[in-house]
Write a protein that holds these residues in place. Structure first.
Motif, PDB file in Angstrom:
ATOM      1  N   ASP A  29     135.719  68.234  64.211  1.00 65.81           N
ATOM      2  CA  ASP A  29     134.707  68.603  65.719  1.00 65.81           C
ATOM      3  C   ASP A  29     133.906  69.141  65.951  1.00 65.81           C
ATOM      4  OD1 ASP A  29     135.264  70.455  63.843  1.00 65.81           O
ATOM      5  OD2 ASP A  29     137.662  71.369  64.397  1.00 65.81           O
ATOM      6  N   ALA A  30     133.110  69.171  64.849  1.00 62.17           N
ATOM      7  CA  ALA A  30     132.538  69.745  64.414  1.00 62.17           C
ATOM      8  C   ALA A  30     131.352  69.695  65.731  1.00 62.17           C
ATOM      9  CB  ALA A  30     131.027  69.311  63.503  1.00 62.17           C
ATOM     10  N   ASP A  31     130.684  70.695  66.697  1.00 63.66           N
ATOM     11  CA  ASP A  31     129.397  70.367  68.139  1.00 63.66           C
ATOM     12  C   ASP A  31     128.237  71.021  67.183  1.00 63.66           C
ATOM     13  OD1 ASP A  31     131.945  70.088  69.756  1.00 63.66           O
ATOM     14  OD2 ASP A  31     132.400  71.952  69.585  1.00 63.66           O
ATOM     15  N   ILE A  32     127.856  71.713  66.619  1.00 65.21           N
ATOM     16  CA  ILE A  32     126.726  72.388  65.787  1.00 65.21           C
ATOM     17  C   ILE A  32     126.872  72.255  64.726  1.00 65.21           C
ATOM     18  CG2 ILE A  32     125.337  74.138  66.175  1.00 65.21           C
ATOM     19  CD1 ILE A  32     125.723  74.684  69.088  1.00 65.21           C
ATOM     20  N   LEU A  33     126.292  71.251  63.404  1.00 65.05           N
ATOM     21  CA  LEU A  33     125.716  72.375  62.092  1.00 65.05           C
ATOM     22  C   LEU A  33     124.499  73.022  62.163  1.00 65.05           C
ATOM     23  CD1 LEU A  33     126.194  68.298  60.561  1.00 65.05           C
ATOM     24  CD2 LEU A  33     127.587  70.708  60.850  1.00 65.05           C
ATOM     25  N   PHE A  34     124.475  74.233  61.333  1.00 68.85           N
ATOM     26  CA  PHE A  34     123.756  74.906  60.607  1.00 68.85           C
ATOM     27  C   PHE A  34     123.160  74.312  59.495  1.00 68.85           C
ATOM     28  CE2 PHE A  34     127.075  77.697  60.629  1.00 68.85           C
ATOM     29  CZ  PHE A  34     126.601  78.752  59.676  1.00 68.85           C
ATOM     30  N   GLY A  35     121.395  74.929  59.071  1.00 65.91           N
ATOM     31  CA  GLY A  35     121.486  75.300  57.979  1.00 65.91           C
ATOM     32  C   GLY A  35     120.837  76.452  57.550  1.00 65.91           C
ATOM     33  N   ALA A  36     120.250  76.693  55.763  1.00 68.44           N
ATOM     34  CA  ALA A  36     120.153  78.100  55.712  1.00 68.44           C
ATOM     35  C   ALA A  36     118.259  77.200  55.211  1.00 68.44           C
ATOM     36  CB  ALA A  36     120.811  77.923  54.602  1.00 68.44           C
ATOM     37  N   SER A  37     118.348  76.255  55.184  1.00 67.08           N
ATOM     38  CA  SER A  37     116.573  75.167  54.912  1.00 67.08           C
ATOM     39  C   SER A  37     116.706  74.170  55.160  1.00 67.08           C
ATOM     40  CB  SER A  37     116.803  75.554  52.851  1.00 67.08           C
ATOM     41  OG  SER A  37     117.152  74.524  52.811  1.00 67.08           O
ATOM     42  N   ASP A  38     115.480  73.769  55.399  1.00 66.64           N
ATOM     43  CA  ASP A  38     115.753  71.998  56.260  1.00 66.64           C
ATOM     44  C   ASP A  38     116.157  70.771  54.853  1.00 66.64           C
ATOM     45  OD1 ASP A  38     114.050  69.409  56.693  1.00 66.64           O
ATOM     46  OD2 ASP A  38     114.103  70.741  58.721  1.00 66.64           O
ATOM     47  N   GLN A  39     115.852  71.427  53.939  1.00 64.61           N
ATOM     48  CA  GLN A  39     115.964  70.288  52.847  1.00 64.61           C
ATOM     49  C   GLN A  39     117.851  70.113  52.224  1.00 64.61           C
ATOM     50  OE1 GLN A  39     117.670  71.233  49.572  1.00 64.61           O
ATOM     51  NE2 GLN A  39     117.856  73.650  49.832  1.00 64.61           N
ATOM     52  N   SER A  40     118.320  71.677  52.421  1.00 57.40           N
ATOM     53  CA  SER A  40     120.196  71.476  52.935  1.00 57.40           C
ATOM     54  C   SER A  40     120.482  71.215  53.835  1.00 57.40           C
ATOM     55  CB  SER A  40     120.353  72.663  52.228  1.00 57.40           C
ATOM     56  OG  SER A  40     120.295  73.920  53.345  1.00 57.40           O
ATOM     57  N   ALA A  41     119.715  71.522  55.061  1.00 61.10           N
ATOM     58  CA  ALA A  41     120.123  71.156  56.443  1.00 61.10           C
ATOM     59  C   ALA A  41     120.304  69.015  56.184  1.00 61.10           C
ATOM     60  CB  ALA A  41     119.903  72.017  57.368  1.00 61.10           C
ATOM     61  N   LEU A  42     119.084  69.110  55.449  1.00 61.82           N
ATOM     62  CA  LEU A  42     119.047  67.207  55.540  1.00 61.82           C
ATOM     63  C   LEU A  42     119.513  66.859  54.889  1.00 61.82           C
ATOM     64  CD1 LEU A  42     117.070  64.438  56.118  1.00 61.82           C
ATOM     65  CD2 LEU A  42     116.111  65.219  54.113  1.00 61.82           C
ATOM     66  N   ALA A  43     120.452  67.274  54.019  1.00 66.35           N
ATOM     67  CA  ALA A  43     121.828  67.044  53.152  1.00 66.35           C
ATOM     68  C   ALA A  43     123.016  66.675  53.946  1.00 66.35           C
ATOM     69  CB  ALA A  43     121.784  67.593  51.708  1.00 66.35           C
TER      70      ALA A  43
ATOM     71  N   VAL B 249     121.631  71.564  64.412  1.00 66.02           N
ATOM     72  CA  VAL B 249     122.024  70.107  65.269  1.00 66.02           C
ATOM     73  C   VAL B 249     122.924  69.621  65.663  1.00 66.02           C
ATOM     74  CG1 VAL B 249     122.023  68.694  62.726  1.00 66.02           C
ATOM     75  CG2 VAL B 249     120.956  67.547  65.161  1.00 66.02           C
ATOM     76  N   ALA B 250     122.475  69.325  67.462  1.00 66.02           N
ATOM     77  CA  ALA B 250     123.910  69.733  67.812  1.00 66.02           C
ATOM     78  C   ALA B 250     124.114  67.931  67.263  1.00 66.02           C
ATOM     79  CB  ALA B 250     123.260  69.986  68.771  1.00 66.02           C
ATOM     80  N   LYS B 251     125.453  67.470  67.824  1.00 62.59           N
ATOM     81  CA  LYS B 251     125.853  66.460  67.913  1.00 62.59           C
ATOM     82  C   LYS B 251     125.546  65.114  69.518  1.00 62.59           C
ATOM     83  CE  LYS B 251     129.791  66.653  70.883  1.00 62.59           C
ATOM     84  NZ  LYS B 251     131.398  67.197  70.979  1.00 62.59           N
ATOM     85  N   ASN B 252     125.541  63.685  68.494  1.00 62.07           N
ATOM     86  CA  ASN B 252     124.425  63.338  68.919  1.00 62.07           C
ATOM     87  C   ASN B 252     125.162  63.211  70.831  1.00 62.07           C
ATOM     88  OD1 ASN B 252     122.989  61.977  67.341  1.00 62.07           O
ATOM     89  ND2 ASN B 252     124.641  60.787  66.197  1.00 62.07           N
ATOM     90  N   ASP B 253     126.297  63.107  71.045  1.00 59.76           N
ATOM     91  CA  ASP B 253     126.528  63.105  72.275  1.00 59.76           C
ATOM     92  C   ASP B 253     126.982  65.017  72.861  1.00 59.76           C
ATOM     93  OD1 ASP B 253     129.082  63.844  70.634  1.00 59.76           O
ATOM     94  OD2 ASP B 253     130.004  62.524  72.082  1.00 59.76           O
ATOM     95  N   ALA B 254     126.341  65.806  72.658  1.00 56.88           N
ATOM     96  CA  ALA B 254     126.484  66.659  73.218  1.00 56.88           C
ATOM     97  C   ALA B 254     126.633  67.328  74.650  1.00 56.88           C
ATOM     98  CB  ALA B 254     125.249  68.045  72.402  1.00 56.88           C
ATOM     99  N   ASP B 255     127.821  67.641  74.954  1.00 53.77           N
ATOM    100  CA  ASP B 255     127.284  68.938  75.790  1.00 53.77           C
ATOM    101  C   ASP B 255     126.311  69.962  76.926  1.00 53.77           C
ATOM    102  OD1 ASP B 255     128.620  70.418  75.839  1.00 53.77           O
ATOM    103  OD2 ASP B 255     130.400  69.533  76.314  1.00 53.77           O
ATOM    104  N   LYS B 256     126.237  69.772  78.020  1.00 51.10           N
ATOM    105  CA  LYS B 256     125.039  70.666  78.444  1.00 51.10           C
ATOM    106  C   LYS B 256     125.765  72.546  77.516  1.00 51.10           C
ATOM    107  CE  LYS B 256     123.068  72.681  83.017  1.00 51.10           C
ATOM    108  NZ  LYS B 256     123.368  74.521  82.166  1.00 51.10           N
ATOM    109  N   GLN B 257     126.843  72.434  77.528  1.00 56.11           N
ATOM    110  CA  GLN B 257     127.113  73.812  76.977  1.00 56.11           C
ATOM    111  C   GLN B 257     127.283  73.802  75.890  1.00 56.11           C
ATOM    112  OE1 GLN B 257     132.006  75.464  77.466  1.00 56.11           O
ATOM    113  NE2 GLN B 257     132.162  74.479  76.114  1.00 56.11           N
ATOM    114  N   ILE B 258     127.443  72.803  75.080  1.00 55.18           N
ATOM    115  CA  ILE B 258     126.158  72.985  74.165  1.00 55.18           C
ATOM    116  C   ILE B 258     125.170  73.015  73.131  1.00 55.18           C
ATOM    117  CG2 ILE B 258     126.232  71.960  71.445  1.00 55.18           C
ATOM    118  CD1 ILE B 258     129.044  70.479  72.322  1.00 55.18           C
ATOM    119  N   GLN B 259     124.698  72.359  74.620  1.00 52.79           N
ATOM    120  CA  GLN B 259     123.008  72.644  74.481  1.00 52.79           C
ATOM    121  C   GLN B 259     122.630  73.746  74.640  1.00 52.79           C
ATOM    122  OE1 GLN B 259     120.603  71.004  73.530  1.00 52.79           O
ATOM    123  NE2 GLN B 259     121.847  68.404  72.960  1.00 52.79           N
TER     124      GLN B 259
END
Length: 250
Positions: A66-80, A218-228
């Protein structure tokens, strides 16, 4: 009557979509700011943001559903992290929003009189560092090496490494050891200290050595306007005031 029922059903679906919660997942650290921002956003818009944070292993299976958005605390960890969701999220769409600096947190009163990173290479200093070791997607991975390596002094690098008493898989585990006074110094991020001023004393790392890493989303690929719309809010002056309070910059 059938048309009325169909219209009623359509309105019900629209209403449920309009007020659907946003589910957001990521590591500890940025959560200090995000918790405040989520409350402000719900009060402002009526949209609830469900924030789940901590080690990835504790939330990854639920997030896959059910994730709509993932967030990261660094670019390298967010990529992983995002790579583990490659069918739902696109690593190319990770967006850095703010950055903050690494710091040294010493025990209260700074009993060893630590003045900077190079002091941590001295004999008898016990250091704890978050380090993924290829098993955990933590923002601390490689940070200590990146910083002390800038001295270009192999003896200092060796001494620093020898003083590390624990490589922990995440900041939460490092915090636990530090608060149990099993280490004199914890290499961490400024937001942890800003959110918990009672933990210890902040020592700034030398400008020539300090590392900065990002908060990103990063938002999920099919993110709707509310998420954006929520991601747009994260970039707003209103949200930045909260991030700034925790040591983030843009």
């Amino acid at each position: 009557m059938k048309k009325i029922l169909n219209l009623f059903g359509a309105c019900a679906v629209f209403a449920s979509l309009a007020f659907a919660d946003i589910n957001m997942y990521g590591p500890g650290g940025p959560h200090f700011a995000l918790q405040e921002i989520a409350k402000k956003y719900e009060k402002k818009t009526g949209t609830k943001v469900n924030l789940t944070f901590g080690p990835q292993a504790t939330w990854v299976e639920k997030a896959k559903k059910d994730a709509d958005i993932l967030f990261g605390a660094s670019d390298q960890s967010a990529l992983a992290i995002t790579t583990d969701f490659d069918k739902k999220f696109d690593v190319k769409k990770i967006e850095p929003l703010y950055f903050r600096k690494a710091i040294i947190l010493t025990q209260k009163g700074n009993p060893l009189k630590i003045k900077g990173l190079e002091d941590l290479a001295k004999k008898g200093v016990k250091i704890v560092v978050p380090e993924g070791a290829g098993k955990s997607n933590t923002s601390g991975t490689g940070v200590w090496e990146d910083m002390i390596g800038r001295t270009q002094n192999i003896k200092m690098i060796q001494d620093f490494r020898n003083n590390i008493v624990a490589f922990t898989p995440n900041s939460g585990a490092a915090k636990k050891l530090f608060l149990e006074k099993k280490a004199d110094a914890w290499i961490t991020w400024i937001d942890w200290a800003k959110a918990n001023p009672d933990y210890g004393d902040v020592v700034n790392i030398e400008k020539k050595l300090v590392v900065y890493r990002t908060f990103n989303v990063v938002a999920k690929n099919d993110a709707d306007k509310q998420i954006q719309d929520f991601i747009t809010y994260l970039k707003s002056d209103d949200a930045y005031k909260v991030f700034k309070k925790y040591g983030y910059r843009k």
